[in-house]
Design an enzyme around this catalytic site. Structure first.
Site, PDB file in Angstrom:
ATOM      1  N   CYS A  57      -1.595   6.606  -6.450  1.00 52.31           N
ATOM      2  CA  CYS A  57      -2.144   5.760  -5.396  1.00 52.31           C
ATOM      3  C   CYS A  57      -2.419   6.573  -4.133  1.00 52.31           C
ATOM      4  O   CYS A  57      -3.331   7.393  -4.115  1.00 52.31           O
ATOM      5  CB  CYS A  57      -1.207   4.577  -5.147  1.00 52.31           C
ATOM      6  SG  CYS A  57      -1.990   3.238  -4.229  1.00 52.31           S
ATOM      7  N   HIS A  82       0.222   2.003 -10.577  1.00 58.69           N
ATOM      8  CA  HIS A  82       1.590   2.462 -10.311  1.00 58.69           C
ATOM      9  C   HIS A  82       2.447   2.469 -11.573  1.00 58.69           C
ATOM     10  O   HIS A  82       3.127   1.478 -11.849  1.00 58.69           O
ATOM     11  CB  HIS A  82       2.245   1.542  -9.279  1.00 58.69           C
ATOM     12  CG  HIS A  82       1.697   1.713  -7.903  1.00 58.69           C
ATOM     13  ND1 HIS A  82       2.186   2.642  -7.023  1.00 58.69           N
ATOM     14  CD2 HIS A  82       0.678   1.095  -7.261  1.00 58.69           C
ATOM     15  CE1 HIS A  82       1.511   2.585  -5.887  1.00 58.69           C
ATOM     16  NE2 HIS A  82       0.580   1.660  -6.007  1.00 58.69           N
ATOM     17  N   GLU A 117       5.236   3.876 -11.946  1.00 57.24           N
ATOM     18  CA  GLU A 117       6.665   3.807 -11.578  1.00 57.24           C
ATOM     19  C   GLU A 117       7.132   2.370 -11.371  1.00 57.24           C
ATOM     20  O   GLU A 117       8.328   2.116 -11.330  1.00 57.24           O
ATOM     21  CB  GLU A 117       6.929   4.647 -10.320  1.00 57.24           C
ATOM     22  CG  GLU A 117       6.580   4.004  -8.987  1.00 57.24           C
ATOM     23  CD  GLU A 117       5.099   4.013  -8.661  1.00 57.24           C
ATOM     24  OE1 GLU A 117       4.280   4.372  -9.542  1.00 57.24           O
ATOM     25  OE2 GLU A 117       4.742   3.630  -7.531  1.00 57.24           O
TER      26      GLU A 117
END
Lengths: 238, 84
Positions: free
Chosen positions: A86, A195, A197
């Protein structure tokens, strides 16, 4: 166990998630403040998501001049794996470590919702545990996510198998060729807008992002195996 | 050294989609300004720069654009130097 440096800029807000995801994948992950220049013998460097410097001027434009970025560039030039997620992707583009740039979403709005991406290349340090063609559900959270590059650069990315993830079902931000993530010519520097994560365990809605981090560990294991074999058979141990 | 007021205009590349400009254009049409054919939105920066000459002030400002103020992939810029 690979050493993973998670760089923290003023305004990073996915640093803790990224550190936790790397640790959950068995990595020795730690923070490096953006004013430090010592990556502490990192095997992998991750630039996390967020809003470094409040996205002033352009997303990532000021963070790319942080002192740590010279060390990140040196690590990348030496072939070391670098992942930008990002805002980290935006910083890598601003720094010239990845081609192209990221502009305001085509429909203007900040988007925070799930998106779907197809894995297009497994030949990177962060996708080797995926299968080409797999569709992943990963959250997006960006206002400036529209990847753009001139036609020549786009053709090079496509011809070189350097589009790593591509949006499917819909293109949330209007990016060129539905691009969600790319790598450099050396394949060691990778940027992704969604994302991984935030989607690395069932409790977070699914495990689709976990293998980005597990791939770092797998790469490290493979590399060490090769190193040991090169020394001699009696050390052969993976 | 003289103080110069430098104006820098940064615009999104003409070939690239400018969603902000489009939104403004639609709003103008909705307000009855149908004569507007196209709107593009960019940035305007004012810099007070110390330099030995106008040319030097302009050259320094262009260097600032190349390094930081504009992204060559997505934006074009021009520089105008006013009087000190």
């Amino acid at each position: 166990m690979p050493r993973v440096a998670v760089v923290v800029f003023p305004g990073s807000n996915c640093d803790a998630d990224t550190l936790a995801a790397a640790r959950a994948a068995g990595c020795d992950a730690y923070y490096v403040w953006h004013r430090d220049t010592d990556l502490q013998r990192a095997d992998v460097v991750v630039l996390p998501g967020g809003f470094s410097y409040g996205d002033y001027l352009r997303s990532g434009a000021i963070a790319r001049f942080s002192p740590v970025m010279a060390s990140v560039a040196a690590h990348a030039r030496a072939g070391g794996p670098v992942l930008g997620i990002c805002n980290g992707f935006q910083i890598l583009c601003e720094a010239g470590l990845l081609p192209g740039g990221l502009m305001r979403n085509a429909r203007q709005r900040f988007l925070s919702r799930p998106a779907w991406v197809r894995v297009e290349s497994t030949d990177t340090p962060f996708t080797r545990l995926y299968q080409v063609g797999e569709v992943l559900e990963l959250p997006i959270a960006h206002g400036d996510g529209r990847y753009v590059a001139d036609p020549g650069t786009t053709a090079e990315l496509e011809a070189g198998d350097r589009v790593v993830w591509r949006y499917v079902r819909d293109n949330p931000n209007g990016s060129t060729n539905e691009i969600a993530g790319i790598c450099n010519a050396g394949r060691n520097v990778v940027g992704i807008m969604p994302h991984p994560e935030r989607r690395n365990a069932p409790v977070l809605g699914g495990p689709d992002g976990a293998r980005v981090f597990l791939s770092m560990e797998a790469r490290n294991a493979t590399q060490h195996a090769v190193d040991v074999r090169a020394v001699g058979d009696r050390h052969l141990r993976v | 050294m003289t103080a110069y007021r430098v104006e820098v205009r940064v615009m999104p590349r003409a070939a690239l989609l400018d969603p902000q400009g489009q939104a403004v254009e639609h709003a103008l049409h909705a307000l009855g300004f149908g004569e507007v054919a196209r709107v593009r939105v960019g940035k305007h920066l004012l810099l007070d720069v110390e330099a030995a000459s106008r040319d030097e002030a302009a050259a320094r400002a262009r260097a600032m654009c190349d390094r930081l103020l504009a992204n060559p992939v997505t934006e074009d810029f021009d520089v105008a130097v006013g009087t000190g």
